[in-house]
Design a protein around this motif. Structure first.
Motif, PDB file in Angstrom:
ATOM      1  N   PRO A  44       0.785  -1.298  -0.013  1.00 33.67           N
ATOM      2  CA  PRO A  44       0.028   0.092   0.208  1.00 33.67           C
ATOM      3  C   PRO A  44       0.810   1.301   0.043  1.00 33.67           C
ATOM      4  O   PRO A  44       0.343   2.260  -0.552  1.00 33.67           O
ATOM      5  N   ASN A  45       2.135   1.225   0.478  1.00 30.94           N
ATOM      6  CA  ASN A  45       2.709   2.570   0.687  1.00 30.94           C
ATOM      7  C   ASN A  45       3.903   2.591  -0.411  1.00 30.94           C
ATOM      8  O   ASN A  45       4.421   3.412  -0.613  1.00 30.94           O
ATOM      9  N   TRP A  46       3.559   1.714  -1.762  1.00 25.67           N
ATOM     10  CA  TRP A  46       4.530   1.720  -2.587  1.00 25.67           C
ATOM     11  C   TRP A  46       3.616   2.645  -3.646  1.00 25.67           C
ATOM     12  O   TRP A  46       2.528   2.577  -3.848  1.00 25.67           O
ATOM     13  N   THR A  68       0.197   1.765  -8.063  1.00 25.19           N
ATOM     14  CA  THR A  68      -0.321   0.882  -7.105  1.00 25.19           C
ATOM     15  C   THR A  68      -1.658   1.134  -7.012  1.00 25.19           C
ATOM     16  O   THR A  68      -2.488   0.093  -6.676  1.00 25.19           O
ATOM     17  N   ASN A  69      -2.260   2.282  -7.259  1.00 28.26           N
ATOM     18  CA  ASN A  69      -3.622   2.472  -7.107  1.00 28.26           C
ATOM     19  C   ASN A  69      -4.450   1.803  -8.280  1.00 28.26           C
ATOM     20  O   ASN A  69      -5.581   1.278  -8.023  1.00 28.26           O
TER      21      ASN A  69
END
Length: 413
Positions: A44-46, A68-69
């Protein structure tokens, strides 16, 4: 950037090579690419996520880079093994010298669409004649070595080996374990099929899997696998074990088995049944032989009991008597025929004597002939004009002839 060709004296630096490759690749523009996800690396933090897209029929893959979204907001979670279509642009990172697809869209391929493609492929291959029973090869009656392609440690492998060896302990197996689902399944199965088909000691090949979901069985409907099975010289048995939705492999294989267990039963004969058949055949052959010997003995006994065998000269004596009787009959018939002919000759001779001149001469008559002066044959006198005075005459009577001369001729009153 230099446009001069590279040479030993003027080689290109790495940065220039990478820059040129980047330019060539980026000319491809945006592409739609279909494949199967094998690695989904996302946190998620990428900002960016990294995926691997593998070809479904060959050992080929490409790295995918996407926001990533895009992965997080997918309508369905993306997992390893999913079939997807991606839209992106080939990208080459000059700093690392690595290639990937920069993807902006990822569309999962639905099971309905996949099944529709399978049915279209099924119709196409059927039109080419790959399902034709005439092209299917017959399985050997007693295979010495069976090739088995299946998953490692799978129930299908255990079932085939245990059932086959219970039926015929001497049968040999050459097992190649492969993936039986996912992106690597088809390439590995193709490679195993090629190895077994090239092995002259393998008599038949079984491709086995113990059922599964529709998605899991999709590799067994890939076109590359169907064409490889159709081209194989060794008979191939499909033992996928999934009844509701049969993969195309069931249609192309030389024999379709309902389950791996059924494949073992249809490929390897049961030793107990075969021995029972052999025992039955031997019993029938022995009974037939004994019956034949008994019939021949009875025939010999019947022949030996005949009178002709007690005295073999009896037929000769009978034939000699028949010949003697025939000779007597022939002689009697010949004698009778000769007598008839002699009687007929005597009768004809009497008739000739009665009608001939000799009888007439014997009654006192004579035949008068005149001898021509030219010395030709005498002529019978029938008129006085034939005998002028001085003619030489020959008078024939019963006991000889008289030569005279004509004095004169007097006509009748």
């Amino acid at each position: 950037m230099s446009n001069a060709p590279s040479a030993p004296d003027s080689p290109w630096p790495v940065r220039e090579v990478n820059s040129k490759v980047k330019g060539w690749i980026e000319r491809l523009g945006h592409l739609w690419v279909e494949g199967q996800l094998t690695q989904v690396n996302m946190k998620p933090n990428w900002k960016l996520s990294y995926l691997t897209l593998r070809d479904t029929e060959a050992e080929a893959s490409v790295q995918i880079t996407c926001p990533t979204n895009l992965v997080r907001n997918s309508p369905t979670p993306l997992r390893d093994g999913d079939r997807v279509v991606v839209y992106g642009k080939p990208a080459f990172y000059a700093g690392r010298g690595s290639f990937s697809l920069w993807v902006t869209q990822i569309r999962p391929v639905g099971i309905g669409e996949l099944l529709a493609r399978v049915e279209m492929l099924r119709k196409s291959l059927a039109g080419e004649g790959l399902f034709d029973p005439a092209r299917k090869k017959r399985l050997p009656y007693l295979p010495q070595c069976v090739g088995l392609i299946t998953g490692r440690g799978s129930a299908a492998e255990r079932d085939v080996l245990s059932v086959a060896r219970d039926r015929w302990p001497e049968v040999q197996f050459k097992v190649i374990n492969t993936a039986v689902q996912g992106a690597t399944a088809v390439p590995q199965i193709l490679d195993a099929l090629r190895q077994l088909d090239d092995d002259p000691g393998v008599d038949v090949i079984i491709i086995a899997r113990g059922g599964g979901s529709v998605e899991d069985l999709l590799p067994f409907s890939e076109e590359a696998l169907q064409r490889a099975v159709a081209a194989a010289r060794t008979p191939v048995v499909s033992a996928i074990g999934h009844e509701p939705d049969t993969p195309i492999l069931d249609n192309v294989a030389d024999l379709r088995a309902a389950t791996p267990t059924d494949a073992a039963k249809r490929v390897v004969p049961d030793v107990l049944e075969e021995r029972a058949l052999i025992a039955e055949a031997r019993a029938r052959a022995a009974a037939a032989l004994r019956g034949w010997v008994q019939r021949e003995r009875q025939g010999l006994a019947s022949i030996r009991s005949r009178p002709v065998m007690a005295d073999p000269t009896t037929p000769l004596r009978r034939r000699r008597e028949e010949v003697r009787q025939a000779v007597g009959m022939i002689r009697r018939d010949v004698t009778h025929l000769l007598q008839q002919e002699q009687s007929q000759v005597a009768s004809l001779r009497a008739q000739v004597a009665a009608l001939g001149p000799s009888a007439t001469l014997a009654r006192g008559y004579a035949v008068v002939q005149v001898v021509p002066r030219d010395g030709s044959d005498p002529e019978v006198v029938t008129t006085i004009s034939q005998t002028p005075p001085g003619s030489q005459l020959r008078i024939r009577v019963a006991d000889g002839s008289i030569t005279a001369a004509g004095m004169s001729a007097t006509p009748a009153d």
